[in-house]
Structures are given as structure tokens and as C-alpha cells.
Design an enzyme around this catalytic site. Structure first.
Site, mmCIF file in Angstrom:
data_model
loop_
_atom_site.group_PDB
_atom_site.id
_atom_site.type_symbol
_atom_site.label_atom_id
_atom_site.label_comp_id
_atom_site.label_asym_id
_atom_site.label_seq_id
_atom_site.Cartn_x
_atom_site.Cartn_y
_atom_site.Cartn_z
ATOM 1 N N LYS A 263 80.086 7.137 64.395
ATOM 2 C CA LYS A 263 80.569 8.129 65.360
ATOM 3 C C LYS A 263 82.095 8.128 65.320
ATOM 4 O O LYS A 263 82.732 7.091 65.513
ATOM 5 C CB LYS A 263 80.086 7.769 66.763
ATOM 6 C CG LYS A 263 80.746 8.587 67.879
ATOM 7 C CD LYS A 263 80.403 8.023 69.262
ATOM 8 C CE LYS A 263 81.238 8.694 70.348
ATOM 9 N NZ LYS A 263 80.983 8.105 71.690
ATOM 10 N N ASP A 268 88.020 11.378 73.318
ATOM 11 C CA ASP A 268 86.923 11.868 74.149
ATOM 12 C C ASP A 268 87.382 12.046 75.583
ATOM 13 O O ASP A 268 87.451 11.095 76.354
ATOM 14 C CB ASP A 268 85.740 10.887 74.091
ATOM 15 C CG ASP A 268 84.565 11.379 74.931
ATOM 16 O OD1 ASP A 268 84.520 12.592 75.227
ATOM 17 O OD2 ASP A 268 83.699 10.553 75.279
ATOM 18 N N LYS A 275 86.076 13.167 82.086
ATOM 19 C CA LYS A 275 86.101 11.793 82.567
ATOM 20 C C LYS A 275 87.158 11.623 83.664
ATOM 21 O O LYS A 275 88.100 12.419 83.760
ATOM 22 C CB LYS A 275 86.457 10.844 81.409
ATOM 23 C CG LYS A 275 85.432 10.756 80.305
ATOM 24 C CD LYS A 275 85.920 9.841 79.194
ATOM 25 C CE LYS A 275 84.923 9.727 78.064
ATOM 26 N NZ LYS A 275 83.720 8.964 78.456
ATOM 27 N N ASP A 286 87.308 5.921 70.708
ATOM 28 C CA ASP A 286 85.912 6.355 70.700
ATOM 29 C C ASP A 286 85.456 6.717 69.280
ATOM 30 O O ASP A 286 84.306 7.098 69.080
ATOM 31 C CB ASP A 286 85.723 7.556 71.635
ATOM 32 C CG ASP A 286 84.284 7.687 72.128
ATOM 33 O OD1 ASP A 286 83.563 6.678 72.127
ATOM 34 O OD2 ASP A 286 83.892 8.798 72.508
ATOM 35 N N ASP A 345 79.839 14.922 78.152
ATOM 36 C CA ASP A 345 80.383 13.595 77.872
ATOM 37 C C ASP A 345 79.369 12.702 77.155
ATOM 38 O O ASP A 345 79.673 11.575 76.808
ATOM 39 C CB ASP A 345 80.855 12.926 79.168
ATOM 40 C CG ASP A 345 81.740 11.718 78.914
ATOM 41 O OD1 ASP A 345 82.353 11.656 77.829
ATOM 42 O OD2 ASP A 345 81.819 10.835 79.792
ATOM 43 N N GLU A 347 78.418 13.112 74.127
ATOM 44 C CA GLU A 347 78.682 13.892 72.916
ATOM 45 C C GLU A 347 78.452 13.116 71.622
ATOM 46 O O GLU A 347 78.151 13.705 70.573
ATOM 47 C CB GLU A 347 80.119 14.428 72.947
ATOM 48 C CG GLU A 347 81.199 13.476 72.469
ATOM 49 C CD GLU A 347 81.307 12.192 73.282
ATOM 50 O OE1 GLU A 347 81.684 11.154 72.695
ATOM 51 O OE2 GLU A 347 81.016 12.207 74.492
ATOM 52 N N ARG A 349 76.099 11.209 70.583
ATOM 53 C CA ARG A 349 74.743 11.326 70.036
ATOM 54 C C ARG A 349 74.532 12.680 69.364
ATOM 55 O O ARG A 349 73.740 12.800 68.431
ATOM 56 C CB ARG A 349 73.720 11.072 71.142
ATOM 57 C CG ARG A 349 73.711 12.069 72.264
ATOM 58 C CD ARG A 349 73.098 11.516 73.533
ATOM 59 N NE ARG A 349 73.964 10.526 74.161
ATOM 60 C CZ ARG A 349 73.672 9.864 75.280
ATOM 61 N NH1 ARG A 349 72.521 10.091 75.887
ATOM 62 N NH2 ARG A 349 74.513 8.996 75.789
#
Length: 525
Positions: A263, A268, A275, A286, A345, A347, A349
Site C-alpha cells: 500500500k 492520507d 482525519k 501511510d 478514510d 482507502e 484496501r
């Protein structure tokens, strides 16, 4: 920092690091120094709480009888329990201790107890490896540091009975260390420096190691139907990329590879489901999973691993804007399955869904392992001590767990089951990208599993172990590169050794899958 190897000797200047075992028992070089200094080391030990525990230190400055500036005693623990990790810790502790003392040169005496399982060359190599990892500093943006604030140490000599053998043994270890340091640098960079395009630029020189590097742009991904990955990226001014790295080191270059997928959300914000402001700066890392995959590929190619390996990184930036994906949107994945986006959020996956499917569709790997800073829930569950491990294959999960224990990057396996799968059932699409507050890490893994065909697969959630707020012997505060050493060892133990060679087992008898963990991906429409 320059590392070298030499025969045992007492240097004329600088610092000398020596080992002490449990019970304040001096090692061979420490015993020699004690004699030369008229028993100064014994007296220092007698008056100190230091007793030789692994990783603990005691500094003896300007000892009488030698011209050394100082002697650093480093604990090695019980003589019968000295391992590779013990020596790596010794090297790391030596560098971190010397870094604040002002010495420019130092030597480290690698003395083994009787009956040690390691050779002198292996022991010195491990100590050098730990020193190399410990010396890492990400200081490129510090413009006002004084000389006193910077580590003075520029050269460390490892003293052992077989320096030529140690030099040879250190070559693959050095390649592994360079992979670790690449990951740490990528993870440490701010998001205005590392974003999808520049991430790819940074690793382009991996081609010099024999890695075929390919970058898919937005147009190519759209043609492939990667609606989930592109949906995450659509709110950012930074265009997404899919980075493909292919290394063919096995004897049979055409044999199916093992694959690692990372990933790579280079920042993010949470998107429309934004967030909280506090701590959002941490979201520059991230992309930790992608960083690990890049570092792993560098390590494997650098040490000329006898394996065919593919590394794939889904690279996006998740930002809120007028074009950003909204909660309630439905996206079409490359697999043909549809996803209702409940929370923008969640995201990572979505990025992995398309990257995993692409990897299997194109490369038909023997095994596939993905790494992701996927869920905050895994931090609540396991803290920063273990990564979360999920798998549809018991043998694969066991091999990853064992590899992690051997290098100090521990994983804890969590379950997959149909009951959890039901939590992400959507009313209007094939699935939704998040469930309720229960079992957040598990439902994320269940989501990913829907994009796994019949390939042995493992998902490692590294959200709690990618960044450290405190120093450790071989892992300075900051980006840890957790996963590079773990998966390098996995490749050594499983792929290169042929312990789990499913490419030769067409019957599938080598697999021990959980009934509830079979892949549920549909064929691409």
C-alpha cells in the site's frame, strides 16, 4: 560510516568496545584490557549496577595503561545464549553510545564464548550489520545542527579472528541493510517530496541491480479497470501510479514468482471523511507498505537472491477536494466486483484490491504477501510489539511468523471467518469498504481476501510497527522498515531453500488452507 574488519589488537587511539557476559564476566579482549589497565575494568564493574545484561553499557574514560580515549563495555547476556541478534544488538548499541561521546574512530572486539554456534566471521558480520543499521540518521533537512549535535563517529573496525571471512559474510548483510535504509528514507520523507511520481523516480535506479522497473500511469490503469485505486486518487492533484518491479534470480527465470504488494498512500488526509488535525502529519508514512516492498526488492537483488520475485506498489494520495470520492459512491474494481464506499478514510484496501488482482492476473505468483499500514484497530489490538498477520494458508502464515521471530520483527496471526465477512455486506454493491466498529483489522483483511483467487496469500498490517517514537539498538527513532528483514528471511527460508515450493506441487498437497479463508474473488468481467 565506514566499516572494516581486522585481526584482534588494542588500538593506539580512539575508543574500543568490548563484551561482558552476565555476572560481570569479562570477554577475552576485556580480560586483556583489564590486565593492561591494572584491573580498572574489574573495579569499574564492581562499583556499577551494570552486570552484563544484553544491550546495556558501561563507559570507562581515559583508562590508565593504554592510550585509548575510552573503553565501552557492552553486555552480551548469558554466554550460552549468544545469538546473531545478540551480536547485532552489540553493534547497534556500540554505535549509538559512541555517537554521543565524540570519538571519530573506534574498534569493536567481537569475542565469542566457548561452544558458540556462530563462527568468528559470522559473529563479526552480524555486529557490523547492527552497527550499519544503527548509524542511520534522516537529517537532510536540518540546516542548523552544530558539530556537537552530530555523531562524530566516522569509522568502526570490527576485530575478529577471521577478518577476510567476515568481509565475505558481510556482503549479503550489507545488501540487506541497504534495502532497509532505502525503506527508512522513503518513509521519512515528507509528502511534498515523496508522492506517487517521485516515489517511482526514487526507485528507478533499482534497474542497475537487474530489476525490471515498470510504471503504469492513470490512463493504463483506467484501461485495466482499476476503479477502486483510481477512486482514491481522484481528489488529489498528484496523479496515481502503479509501480511494478520484477527480479528474476532463480535458475529457471520463467518459473512463477513470489509476489509482494505494498500500500502506497503517500499522504492520507482521510479524503472527504477527513482525519482529525492532531497527528495527521504522521500520514506521510501511510506508504510504509510500498516502502517495504521497494526496500525488499533492493535487498534481494543486491544480495543476488536465488528467487523470482515481483514487487508491486499501488501509489496514490488521498485528499479532499471538489473531485474527491464521496461516502456512498460505488466503484468498479479490476476484478469486476463492486464496492460501496462508506468511509473514504478506509482507502488502503481499495488501492490494494486492484493491485492484488493485477498481480495475480499478470504474474500468477506462487505466493502473494501484501503489506499495509491499513488500520488503526491493529494498533489498539497489538500496540507496537507485533504486526497483524492474516492468511488463507497455514503453512505460509507459519513461515512468516517463524521468519519474523528469527529477525526480531514479530507477527501475530488473527482469524479470518465467514462471520466477519458478513459485516462488510453492502445493500447496493458486492461489498462495502468498511463495517462497524467491531473487528476493524479483521474486516479489512476479509475485504482484501475477496480479491485473492486460489493463491496462498498473507496480509501483514504494519500500522503499529512502521514508525517508532523511541530508539532501539538497531532501529533509531523514526521509520523502522519493519518487514524488509522479515520478508528477506522468508525468501531465504522458504523460496530459496524450496521448503514450500508450490510450483512443483501441482496437486496442492503442500497447502493447508483454512476452510473459511478461501479466496472469493470473482473473475474479471
Amino acid at each position: 560510516m565506514k566499516l572494516s574488519f581486522a585481526k584482534p589488537d588494542i588500538p593506539a587511539k580512539g575508543a574500543l568496545v568490548v563484551g561482558v557476559f552476565d555476572g560481570k564476566t569479562l570477554g577475552a579482549t576485556a580480560t586483556t584490557l583489564d590486565d593492561l589497565t591494572g584491573g580498572q575494568l574489574s573495579r569499574a564493574l564492581a562499583s556499577a549496577r551494570f552486570s552484563g545484561e544484553s544491550g546495556k553499557t558501561l563507559v570507562v574514560p581515559a583508562p590508565h595503561g593504554v592510550t585509548l580515549d575510552r573503553i565501552v563495555l557492552v553486555g552480551l547476556g548469558a554466554p550460552d545464549a549468544v545469538t546473531a541478534t545478540t551480536l547485532e544488538t552489540m553493534g547497534g548499541v556500540a554505535v549509538s553510545t559512541l555517537g554521543g561521546l565524540g570519538d571519530e574512530t573506534a574498534a569493536l572486539a567481537v569475542d565469542l564464548p566457548e561452544g558458540a554456534s556462530l563462527t568468528a566471521a559470522e559473529a563479526a558480520s552480524h555486529a557490523a550489520f547492527g552497527a550499519h543499521l544503527s548509524a542511520f540518521r534522516f537529517d537532510k533537512y536540518r540546516t542548523k545542527e552544530t558539530a556537537d549535535e552530530k555523531p562524530a563517529l566516522t569509522a568502526l573496525t570490527l576485530l575478529c579472528d577471521d577478518p577476510a571471512g567476515a568481509e565475505t559474510a558481510f556482503e549479503p548483510a550489507k545488501a540487506l541493510a541497504e534495502g532497509v535504509l532505502l525503506t527508512r528514507r522513503l518513509v521519512s520523507e515528507p509528502a511534498n517530496v515523496i508522492y506517487p511520481e517521485t516515489f517511482c523516480d526514487t526507485v528507478a535506479d533499482l534497474a542497475d541491480l537487474g530489476i525490471a522497473v515498470e510504471v503504469l500511469d492513470e490512463a493504463k490503469m483506467r484501461k485495466l479497470g482499476m476503479g477502486a485505486l483510481l477512486g482514491v486518487a481522484q481528489g488529489s492533484a498528484r496523479p496515481p501510479r502503479l509501480l511494478v518491479m520484477e527480479y528474476r534470480g532463480a535458475k529457471d527465470k520463467k518459473a512463477p514468482p513470489v509476489a509482494f504488494v505494498g500500500k502506497g498512500v503517500t499522504f492520507d488526509s482521510g479524503g472527504i471523511s477527513i482525519k482529525p488535525a492532531a497527528g495527521m502529519e504522521d500520514m506521510k508514512w501511510d506508504m510504509g507498505g510500498a516502502g517495504v516492498v521497494a526496500g525488499l526488492m533492493k535487498a534481494l537483488a543486491g544480495r543476488k537472491a536465488r528467487a523470482n520475485v515481483v514487487g508491486i506498489c499501488g501509489l496514490v494520495e488521498n485528499m479532499p477536494s471538489g473531485t474527491a470520492q464521496r461516502p456512498g459512491d460505488v466503484v468498479h474494481t479490476m476484478s469486476g466486483q463492486t464496492v460501496e464506499v462508506i468511509n473514504t478514510d478506509a482507502e488502503g484496501r481499495l488501492v490494494l484490491a486492484d493491485a492484488l488482482w493485477y498481480c495475480q492476473d499478470r504474474f500468477k505468483p506462487t505466493h502473494i504477501v501484501d503489506l499495509a499500514t491499513l488500520t488503526g484497530a491493529i494498533i489498539i489490538s497489538l500496540g507496537s510489539e507485533h504486526a497483524g498477520l492474516f492468511s488463507n494458508d497455514d503453512a505460509l502464515a507459519g513461515a512468516i511468523t517463524a521468519a519474523g521471530v528469527s529477525v526480531g520483527e514479530k507477527c501475530w496471526r488473527l482469524p479470518l471467518a465467514d462471520a466477519y465477512d458478513k459485516i462488510i455486506k453492502s445493500d447496493i454493491a458486492d461489498m462495502k469498504n468498511t463495517g462497524n466498529r467491531e473487528a476493524g483489522s479483521i474486516t479489512a483483511a476479509q475485504f482484501l481476501q475477496r480479491f485473492i483467487k486460489d493463491t496462498p496469500w498473507a496480509h501483514i498490517d504494519i500500522a503499529g510497527v512502521t514508525w517508532s517514537k523511541k530508539d532501539a539498538p538497531t532501529v533509531p527513532k523514526g521509520g523502522t522498515a519493519f518487514g524488509v528483514r522479515l520478508l528477506d528471511r522468508f525468501v531465504r527460508d522458504v523460496i530459496e531453500s524450496g521448503v514450500q515450493d508450490n510450483t512443483d506441487d501441482k496437486s496442492g498437497k503442500g497447502k493447508d488452507k483454512e476452510k473459511s479463508a478461501k479466496g472469493k474473488g470473482s473473475k474479471k468481467k
